[in-house]
Design an enzyme around this catalytic site. Structure first.
Site, PDB file in Angstrom:
ATOM      1  N   HIS A 137      37.220  54.047  37.466  1.00  0.00           N
ATOM      2  CA  HIS A 137      38.624  53.721  37.722  1.00  0.00           C
ATOM      3  C   HIS A 137      39.311  54.860  38.485  1.00  0.00           C
ATOM      4  O   HIS A 137      40.309  55.440  38.042  1.00  0.00           O
ATOM      5  CB  HIS A 137      39.365  53.437  36.428  1.00  0.00           C
ATOM      6  CG  HIS A 137      40.589  52.591  36.617  1.00  0.00           C
ATOM      7  ND1 HIS A 137      41.099  51.787  35.637  1.00  0.00           N
ATOM      8  CD2 HIS A 137      41.412  52.412  37.693  1.00  0.00           C
ATOM      9  CE1 HIS A 137      42.164  51.151  36.076  1.00  0.00           C
ATOM     10  NE2 HIS A 137      42.375  51.515  37.327  1.00  0.00           N
ATOM     11  N   GLU A 145      38.606  49.168  28.881  1.00  0.00           N
ATOM     12  CA  GLU A 145      38.507  50.584  29.219  1.00  0.00           C
ATOM     13  C   GLU A 145      39.099  51.392  28.072  1.00  0.00           C
ATOM     14  O   GLU A 145      40.074  50.962  27.454  1.00  0.00           O
ATOM     15  CB  GLU A 145      39.252  50.872  30.524  1.00  0.00           C
ATOM     16  CG  GLU A 145      38.670  50.136  31.733  1.00  0.00           C
ATOM     17  CD  GLU A 145      39.429  50.428  33.030  1.00  0.00           C
ATOM     18  OE1 GLU A 145      40.383  51.247  32.979  1.00  0.00           O
ATOM     19  OE2 GLU A 145      39.091  49.845  34.066  1.00  0.00           O
ATOM     20  N   ALA A 191      40.584  46.447  41.999  1.00  0.00           N
ATOM     21  CA  ALA A 191      41.968  46.049  41.724  1.00  0.00           C
ATOM     22  C   ALA A 191      42.318  46.312  40.268  1.00  0.00           C
ATOM     23  O   ALA A 191      42.782  47.394  39.913  1.00  0.00           O
ATOM     24  CB  ALA A 191      42.159  44.577  42.077  1.00  0.00           C
ATOM     25  N   ARG A 192      42.082  45.325  39.415  1.00  0.00           N
ATOM     26  CA  ARG A 192      42.394  45.447  37.986  1.00  0.00           C
ATOM     27  C   ARG A 192      41.298  44.782  37.162  1.00  0.00           C
ATOM     28  O   ARG A 192      40.736  43.751  37.556  1.00  0.00           O
ATOM     29  CB  ARG A 192      43.739  44.788  37.655  1.00  0.00           C
ATOM     30  CG  ARG A 192      44.947  45.531  38.195  1.00  0.00           C
ATOM     31  CD  ARG A 192      45.192  46.814  37.425  1.00  0.00           C
ATOM     32  NE  ARG A 192      46.402  47.503  37.859  1.00  0.00           N
ATOM     33  CZ  ARG A 192      46.439  48.442  38.782  1.00  0.00           C
ATOM     34  NH1 ARG A 192      45.314  48.782  39.405  1.00  0.00           N
ATOM     35  NH2 ARG A 192      47.574  49.037  39.108  1.00  0.00           N
ATOM     36  N   ALA A 237      42.889  55.254  42.549  1.00  0.00           N
ATOM     37  CA  ALA A 237      44.163  55.907  42.882  1.00  0.00           C
ATOM     38  C   ALA A 237      43.988  57.393  43.189  1.00  0.00           C
ATOM     39  O   ALA A 237      44.965  58.129  43.266  1.00  0.00           O
ATOM     40  CB  ALA A 237      45.141  55.747  41.734  1.00  0.00           C
TER      41      ALA A 237
END
Length: 333
Positions: A84, A66, A36-37, A87
């Protein structure tokens, strides 16, 4: 085996929500997956749980810091990492393409994009009521910029009813944009309105009134000058799409704020409406709407006249010279 996967945005409520207590409850056979985050998981607590074998392992795609994540965490034997890339699926890339095209359209039309990088004061504008009130606010700002006859020192935004419980930053910025477009020569955008207001020395504050009950929601703006001058404008939105100007100082209306309009302030005496109508007819100016309000009988009155074309400076001078007329101003919204 228990697996806890996270699929939430990072907000005030979700930041740090996975802590020692949650990890202990996950158990020694449990795995944590965070795609998620970064920041949703307290990484120091996760590392503690891993070192003490309170959970079996973790898979992490997003990190608190990050591009330099916690080295001890990514080197841990029971941690699986990816850089990451959540997406990077085909479906996500197609969705991103649609989003980019939609946002470019908004930007070209002069609107506010939903996922901006240089407008930190505004969140995602995902509620129809906020979109409608931001449009109304920009129109009210434009109106004030065209009829205000003093230099403002402060502006107070009053959010009433349902909108008082929402993030109203876009409403505030929209009013500023509408106002500044009429009073400064420089380029005005949602990004730089704050700097323009600071340069003009105009202070901004906000007030909420959740108990307001005359309408579901309403917006009221109070503009003050250094010498005690004051001007108030207000409006409402019906059904999230019908915008109405409802207030100018002590005068109440229900006017659609669009197109060419004529503002008349006059002493409340017989014949004024007829004189204004006759003059506009002689000047071949068609009236499409006439809204009249007065504060007290025999006191002052104000009319907002919707017309089909612009008025010349000579037209306004002639109108102001009519008996009992004190103010005649042209407005275009």
């Amino acid at each position: 085996v228990d697996i806890l996967t996270l699929h939430v945005p990072k907000t005030k409520e979700t930041t740090g929500m996975i802590d020692r207590e949650v990890l202990k409850a996950l158990g020694t056979k449990g795995y944590l997956v965070n795609a998620a985050r970064g920041g949703i998981v307290l990484e120091k607590d996760l590392l503690w749980a891993l070192d003490n074998k309170l959970i079996a392992g973790a898979a992490i795609d997003t990190f608190e810091t990050e591009p330099k994540p916690n080295a001890a965490l990514i080197k841990h034997d029971n941690v699986y990492c990816s850089p990451h890339i959540g997406a990077s699926t085909l479906e996500a890339q197609i969705a991103i393409g649609h989003t980019v095209a939609d946002q470019i359209g908004k930007a070209l039309e002069g609107g506010v994009v939903d996922y901006h990088v240089n407008l930190p004061e505004v969140g995602v504008i995902d509620q129809p009521i906020m979109k409608a009130y931001s449009t109304l606010a920009e129109k009210l700002g434009s109106l004030v910029g065209q009829i205000l006859d003093f230099n403002p020192q402060s502006v107070q935004f009053q959010y009433r009813g349902d909108i008082s419980e929402l993030d109203n930053s876009i409403i505030r910025l929209s009013w500023m944009k509408g106002y500044l477009n009429k009073v400064v020569d420089d380029y005005v955008s949602f990004v730089n309105v704050g700097r323009h207001m600071d340069r003009l020395g105009i202070k901004v504050d906000e007030k909420v009134d959740p108990g307001f009950s005359s309408y579901n929601s309403a917006l009221k703006i109070l503009v003050r000058g250094a010498q005690g001058q004051q001007m108030t404008v207000g409006g409402v939105v019906f059904e999230n799409r019908h915008l109405r100007l409802t207030l100018i100082n002590d005068f109440h209306f229900e006017v659609e704020p669009t197109g060419n309009m004529l503002l008349i302030a006059n002493h409340d005496r017989p014949g004024v409406i007829g004189d204004v109508g006759q003059y506009l007819a002689k000047s071949n100016v068609n009236i499409s709407g006439f809204n009249l309000s007065r504060n007290v009988k025999g006191g002052m009155a104000m009319a907002v006249v919707s017309i089909d074309q612009t008025l010349s400076p000579q037209n306004l001078k002639d109108l102001k010279s009519l008996p009992n007329v004190e103010v005649a101003k042209a407005i275009w919204i």
